[in-house]
Scaffold this motif. Sequence first.
Motif, PDB file in Angstrom:
ATOM      1  N   UNK A  28      41.334  28.833  45.246  1.00 27.23           N
ATOM      2  CA  UNK A  28      42.634  29.088  44.300  1.00 27.23           C
ATOM      3  C   UNK A  28      42.910  30.904  43.934  1.00 27.23           C
ATOM      4  N   UNK A  29      41.986  30.960  43.685  1.00 22.27           N
ATOM      5  CA  UNK A  29      42.267  32.931  43.827  1.00 22.27           C
ATOM      6  C   UNK A  29      42.062  33.264  45.845  1.00 22.27           C
ATOM      7  N   UNK A 209      45.139  41.649  33.739  1.00 23.24           N
ATOM      8  CA  UNK A 209      44.645  40.425  33.490  1.00 23.24           C
ATOM      9  C   UNK A 209      45.404  39.627  33.856  1.00 23.24           C
ATOM     10  N   UNK A 210      46.944  39.932  34.061  1.00 22.80           N
ATOM     11  CA  UNK A 210      47.376  38.712  34.541  1.00 22.80           C
ATOM     12  C   UNK A 210      47.460  38.327  36.366  1.00 22.80           C
ATOM     13  N   UNK A 217      40.366  33.836  37.841  1.00 25.49           N
ATOM     14  CA  UNK A 217      39.507  34.212  37.756  1.00 25.49           C
ATOM     15  C   UNK A 217      39.416  34.953  36.406  1.00 25.49           C
ATOM     16  N   UNK A 218      39.109  33.296  35.171  1.00 26.77           N
ATOM     17  CA  UNK A 218      39.625  33.595  33.534  1.00 26.77           C
ATOM     18  C   UNK A 218      38.504  34.248  32.400  1.00 26.77           C
ATOM     19  N   UNK A 219      37.094  34.411  33.720  1.00 23.08           N
ATOM     20  CA  UNK A 219      36.415  35.692  32.777  1.00 23.08           C
ATOM     21  C   UNK A 219      37.137  36.789  33.114  1.00 23.08           C
ATOM     22  N   UNK A 220      37.233  37.511  34.307  1.00 21.36           N
ATOM     23  CA  UNK A 220      37.509  38.491  34.108  1.00 21.36           C
ATOM     24  C   UNK A 220      38.711  38.814  33.462  1.00 21.36           C
ATOM     25  N   UNK A 351      53.203  29.052  44.633  1.00 26.59           N
ATOM     26  CA  UNK A 351      51.982  27.958  45.104  1.00 26.59           C
ATOM     27  C   UNK A 351      50.180  29.204  44.987  1.00 26.59           C
ATOM     28  N   UNK A 352      50.186  30.093  44.350  1.00 25.37           N
ATOM     29  CA  UNK A 352      49.226  30.886  44.032  1.00 25.37           C
ATOM     30  C   UNK A 352      48.516  30.310  42.692  1.00 25.37           C
ATOM     31  N   UNK A 353      49.070  29.881  41.825  1.00 28.50           N
ATOM     32  CA  UNK A 353      49.320  29.488  40.468  1.00 28.50           C
ATOM     33  C   UNK A 353      47.773  28.645  39.954  1.00 28.50           C
ATOM     34  N   UNK A 354      46.535  29.153  40.190  1.00 27.25           N
ATOM     35  CA  UNK A 354      45.027  28.269  40.100  1.00 27.25           C
ATOM     36  C   UNK A 354      45.306  27.026  39.099  1.00 27.25           C
TER      37      UNK A 354
END
Length: 380
Positions: A28-29, A209-210, A217-220, A351-354
């Motif tokens: 997704x990223x 962050x958004x 990329x949740x850690x980031x 479509x980019x919402x992982x």
Amino acid sequence: RRRTNARRLARGGLVALVALMSVVALQAGRRVRRAAASRATVDETLIAVAPFDLTSADPALAFLGTGMVDLLSGRLTGDRDGDLRAVDPRRTLGAWGGAPSQRGATSMPMTNAAVGLAERLGAGRVVRGSVVGTPARLVLTAEMLAVPTGKTMSRASIVGASDSLSVLVDRLAAILLLDTDPADAGAEPAVRAEIATTPLAGIRDYVEGQASYRAGRYDDAVQHFDRALARDSTFALAALRLAQSAGWAGAPAPAMQRGARLAWRYADRLPRRARLALEASVGGADARRTGYAPGAAVIGAAERAAEANLNDPELWYWLGDRLLHVAPAMGMTAALERASAAFRRAVTLDPTFAPAYVHLVQLTARSGDTNAATDLGRQL
């Protein structure tokens, strides 16, 4: 022996599912990055500031047409590698090829001209605006557009004394950066309160962050939102996102609970859409004291939020999430089918919402259709 084999198969299936979900989040990223690369090589972290239209009879304000390029560019640029940054004003003015209007007959540079400027500079965003001024009073109006579509990402209008120009430009930049619905930006008292106290650096951390959150990329994302809160512990939007992204990142529970408590403590500073997301994702009154509190109330909140915002992918995602994780334990019928439909609505809208993709794969794999789950992952 049959039970042993069944346990082994179950463990194997769980491991495969976790691995597949990890691949989906990664892909997704990559999808986000491929989409950016396909748009004529524009850099989505790069912002072009077009010269502003100027309507003023005061010659002392004549510099603001092109001067806003310098004044605003510095405030839109972060202080770390990878942050949002503005095109160097000299490059922008060299590529503009024309003077900003001072006739008062036009409002802002035409969308096509502003977008064309950004494309020539390789910028994925462009700010266009106008200044209406008198010796005592200024009205600064601007909007940030996506390139190459020209779609409005945010807009702002600031009014104040001419001798407070620096403060006015700070507020204008903050509202443009803050990721809210255009209808909310600069309009709700809650948004204005957030802008008034949050440093620009904190708002840039929030915007970064958004981007990380949407790309999986949740850690980031956790690091960015945590930095934003370190700059301003009352930054309710950053607190909400910290609570949400910390859960995905598997961050220590205190980080998630801290975000939830701060988001509820300063909930009156959230724009309407964010308040709905808070109720849908974090919970209601209990969450004010303890953090996450899922239950029937949170499902109802998610349903109301999605139904009131039919084109908001995030709110549809949270409805699917609540139906997936909470509803089955409550005995709700057709919960998983409804969850799948909500996730599909979310990815259709964005479509980019992982996160929505990850849950869709999870649901498809849970049904036993691993081929369909794999095909869904390949769509990324």
